[in-house]
Design an enzyme around this catalytic site. Structure first.
Site, PDB file in Angstrom:
ATOM      1  N   ARG A  34       0.852  -1.188   0.000  1.00 18.85           N
ATOM      2  CA  ARG A  34       0.000   0.000   0.000  1.00 18.85           C
ATOM      3  C   ARG A  34       0.885   1.235   0.000  1.00 18.85           C
ATOM      4  O   ARG A  34       2.050   1.161  -0.359  1.00 18.85           O
ATOM      5  CB  ARG A  34      -0.932  -0.007   1.219  1.00 18.85           C
ATOM      6  CG  ARG A  34      -1.976  -1.087   1.121  1.00 18.85           C
ATOM      7  CD  ARG A  34      -2.794  -1.247   2.385  1.00 18.85           C
ATOM      8  NE  ARG A  34      -3.273  -0.010   2.982  1.00 18.85           N
ATOM      9  CZ  ARG A  34      -4.559   0.222   3.294  1.00 18.85           C
ATOM     10  NH1 ARG A  34      -5.472  -0.682   3.018  1.00 18.85           N
ATOM     11  NH2 ARG A  34      -4.916   1.330   3.890  1.00 18.85           N
ATOM     12  N   ALA A  37       4.458   1.247   1.844  1.00 15.37           N
ATOM     13  CA  ALA A  37       5.399   0.292   1.260  1.00 15.37           C
ATOM     14  C   ALA A  37       5.878   0.775  -0.108  1.00 15.37           C
ATOM     15  O   ALA A  37       7.055   0.635  -0.457  1.00 15.37           O
ATOM     16  CB  ALA A  37       4.747  -1.082   1.140  1.00 15.37           C
ATOM     17  N   HIS A  38       4.979   1.359  -0.899  1.00 14.92           N
ATOM     18  CA  HIS A  38       5.381   1.927  -2.189  1.00 14.92           C
ATOM     19  C   HIS A  38       6.443   3.016  -1.977  1.00 14.92           C
ATOM     20  O   HIS A  38       7.473   3.040  -2.623  1.00 14.92           O
ATOM     21  CB  HIS A  38       4.176   2.544  -2.905  1.00 14.92           C
ATOM     22  CG  HIS A  38       3.423   1.588  -3.772  1.00 14.92           C
ATOM     23  ND1 HIS A  38       2.569   0.646  -3.275  1.00 14.92           N
ATOM     24  CD2 HIS A  38       3.395   1.424  -5.126  1.00 14.92           C
ATOM     25  CE1 HIS A  38       2.032  -0.041  -4.279  1.00 14.92           C
ATOM     26  NE2 HIS A  38       2.525   0.401  -5.417  1.00 14.92           N
ATOM     27  N   ARG A  39       6.131   3.903  -1.034  1.00 14.78           N
ATOM     28  CA  ARG A  39       7.040   5.022  -0.781  1.00 14.78           C
ATOM     29  C   ARG A  39       8.416   4.507  -0.342  1.00 14.78           C
ATOM     30  O   ARG A  39       9.439   4.899  -0.885  1.00 14.78           O
ATOM     31  CB  ARG A  39       6.452   5.942   0.301  1.00 14.78           C
ATOM     32  CG  ARG A  39       7.290   7.173   0.599  1.00 14.78           C
ATOM     33  CD  ARG A  39       6.773   7.909   1.821  1.00 14.78           C
ATOM     34  NE  ARG A  39       5.356   8.245   1.658  1.00 14.78           N
ATOM     35  CZ  ARG A  39       4.920   9.366   1.062  1.00 14.78           C
ATOM     36  NH1 ARG A  39       5.794  10.233   0.607  1.00 14.78           N
ATOM     37  NH2 ARG A  39       3.649   9.609   0.936  1.00 14.78           N
ATOM     38  N   GLU A  91       3.121   4.577  -9.040  1.00 14.50           N
ATOM     39  CA  GLU A  91       3.096   3.302  -9.746  1.00 14.50           C
ATOM     40  C   GLU A  91       3.934   3.243 -11.018  1.00 14.50           C
ATOM     41  O   GLU A  91       4.536   2.203 -11.307  1.00 14.50           O
ATOM     42  CB  GLU A  91       1.644   2.904 -10.039  1.00 14.50           C
ATOM     43  CG  GLU A  91       1.403   1.411 -10.053  1.00 14.50           C
ATOM     44  CD  GLU A  91       1.524   0.761  -8.672  1.00 14.50           C
ATOM     45  OE1 GLU A  91       2.606   0.857  -8.055  1.00 14.50           O
ATOM     46  OE2 GLU A  91       0.548   0.177  -8.219  1.00 14.50           O
TER      47      GLU A  91
END
Lengths: 197, 294
Positions: A34, A37-39, A91
């Protein structure tokens, strides 16, 4: 409706064969990520730090699962998708950096992600929002969990899935975005609705 | 003794709410499937039905987002232990989070720290209503975040009248698209002030799908809004189709002459709620769900 059953690792070539409206089921390796975690994953990359696990060819699932700790391990109880649009800002870079070819979420993603799907050969699939029990049933094993300091929903969960789906291809590698096409139709419908008010 | 009955009942209600949809919602979704013409939408509705049946049969939370925990209480003035209720419900929420389990969903906005047990400042939130008699009615209402994020209030120009309400609602549902996990139920609160309109919008979601507002003019507007919002073509999950809204429930208050507040509370199809009535002698009657083994 054409139905495909895919196995991981899923390559760019596999992804390029699919188009919006196709229905797929996936077996193999999946991980959840989410916002946080992406960051963090992208920050690690920028700092030249290795991720705890390789993500290549694994299915990326936008999900904060409901997890039960048992017998020293974890079991996923319910795991439907979260709203993907929040992750649109990360993304395109995420797809490029970590070689992601299948993304699963809900609600669709924007033009930036659609362009990255076209450029790097990735598809975005819709899993029915709220269908957490059904998803949980196809998650057979928690292989690992990383970054638990982000909290259970935001951690990276590495999962083994069997016939995970049904997943509706909603963004394909040919620059088509089902959500955008529906949204355009909805705006056209609005004038007919207004005429009745 | 009564403390324990209330605590256990609250845990049961949370469990019923997150694992099994109330009958009116299940029927509403199945009826929508019968009328749906779009293949992708039919696929989504079939998945939804398969999922809620699996949840009920295996006691599994139907959605991983088990929501922010909210209770609605209707307390008889002669019910014995009113002042202890907040404490009891907080304890029930903590235990339910572990037993069922519920996803920890209470985050401190300043430190971003998740409390880990669904309790925190003002959470679980309790809505109070005092009534005559000696019984306590509890409704557990775990509210998902996705549909909360599209909920809205607007202060309309009173000159726009009812037409203004219709346009605002159509505009808002189009803006929300599939994000609130359509098909949704719309709770509409009209009048009062900002806080009152939002409260009424949420409260409207407690009314079963099949039951219209008692006043015919309001009921007529509910019907009309259902037709108008389903003309959008947003469909289940925003993937297109005839089924965008399962029901529209309106509650209203008298308004200030110069203001016209309209609030929209979105409720995803996983419209989780469960109610029970507790008597002072500890008898419990479940109102929304059949209890297995009964």
């Amino acid at each position: 409706m054409v139905e495909y059953h895919l196995r991981t690792p899923i390559s760019e070539k596999d992804a390029r064969k699919l188009k919006i409206g196709d229905m797929i089921y996936v077996t193999g390796d999946m991980f959840t990520a989410r916002d946080s975690a992406h960051r963090r994953a992208l920050e690690y990359h920028d700092a030249g730090k290795e991720l705890p696990k390789d993500l290549t060819g694994k299915v990326l699932f936008h999900c904060g699962p409901l997890v039960k700790k048992m017998n020293g391990g974890y079991r996923i109880i319910s795991a439907g998708p979260t709203t993907s649009m929040r992750l649109d800002m990360f993304e395109d870079k995420f797809i490029e950096t970590f070689h992601i070819h299948v993304i699963v979420g809900k609600g669709g993603m924007g033009p930036r992600t659609t362009a990255a799907c076209n450029k790097f050969g990735a598809i975005y699939c819709a899993f029915t929002g709220g269908a957490g029990a059904l998803a949980g049933k196809t998650i057979k094993l928690v292989k690992a969990v990383e970054w638990l300091d982000l909290g259970i929903p935001e951690a990276l969960w590495f999962l083994k899935v069997e016939d995970f789906g049904p997943l509706m291809v909603a963004i394909d590698t040919h620059n088509r975005n089902l959500y955008a096409e529906i949204a355009k139709q909805v705006v056209e419908n609005k004038q007919y609705i207004y005429a009745r008010i | 003794m009564l403390d324990a009955v209330i605590e256990n009942t609250a845990i049961n209600l949370l469990k019923l709410a997150v694992t099994e949809l109330p009958l009116d919602i299940k029927q509403g979704i199945k009826m929508a499937l019968e009328q749906e013409r779009n293949d992708i939408a039919r696929n989504q509705l079939n998945t939804i039905i398969k999922n809620f049946e699996l949840g009920a049969n295996t006691n599994t939370p139907i959605c991983q987002d088990t929501g922010t925990i909210i209770f609605y209480l209707t307390v008889g003035e002669k019910f014995p232990i009113i002042s202890r209720l907040p404490q009891i419900l907080k304890r029930a929420t903590k235990r339910a989070s572990e037993i069922i389990p519920l996803r920890p969903n209470a985050v401190n906005p300043f430190t971003n720290k998740n409390s880990g047990d669904n309790t925190g400042k003002y959470i679980p939130f309790i809505n109070w209503e005092i009534t005559s008699g000696d019984a306590l009615k509890i409704t557990a209402f775990p509210k998902g975040g996705g549909s909360e994020n599209t909920s809205t209030i607007r202060m309309l120009n009173p000159g726009l009248g009812i037409k203004g309400i219709k346009r605002f609602i159509v505009d808002t549902i189009i803006l929300a698209g599939g994000k609130p996990c359509t098909p949704v139920i719309l709770g509409i609160g009209i009048g009062g002030g900002t806080d009152i309109a939002i409260k009424l919008a949420k409260k409207a979601l407690l009314r079963p799908l099949s039951r219209h507002h008692a006043e015919s003019e309001v009921a007529k507007l509910e019907e009309e809004l259902l037709i108008l919002t389903n003309m959008t073509g947003i469909g289940p999950m925003g993937l297109g189709g005839d089924t965008t809204v399962l029901g529209v429930n309106i509650e209203y208050a008298h308004r200030h002459p110069g203001s016209f507040p309209v609030a929209i509370a979105f409720q995803c199809w996983a419209a989780r709620k469960a109610s029970a009535k507790i008597s002072p002698d500890g008898r419990v009657e479940y109102l929304t769900h059949k209890i297995k083994g009964d």
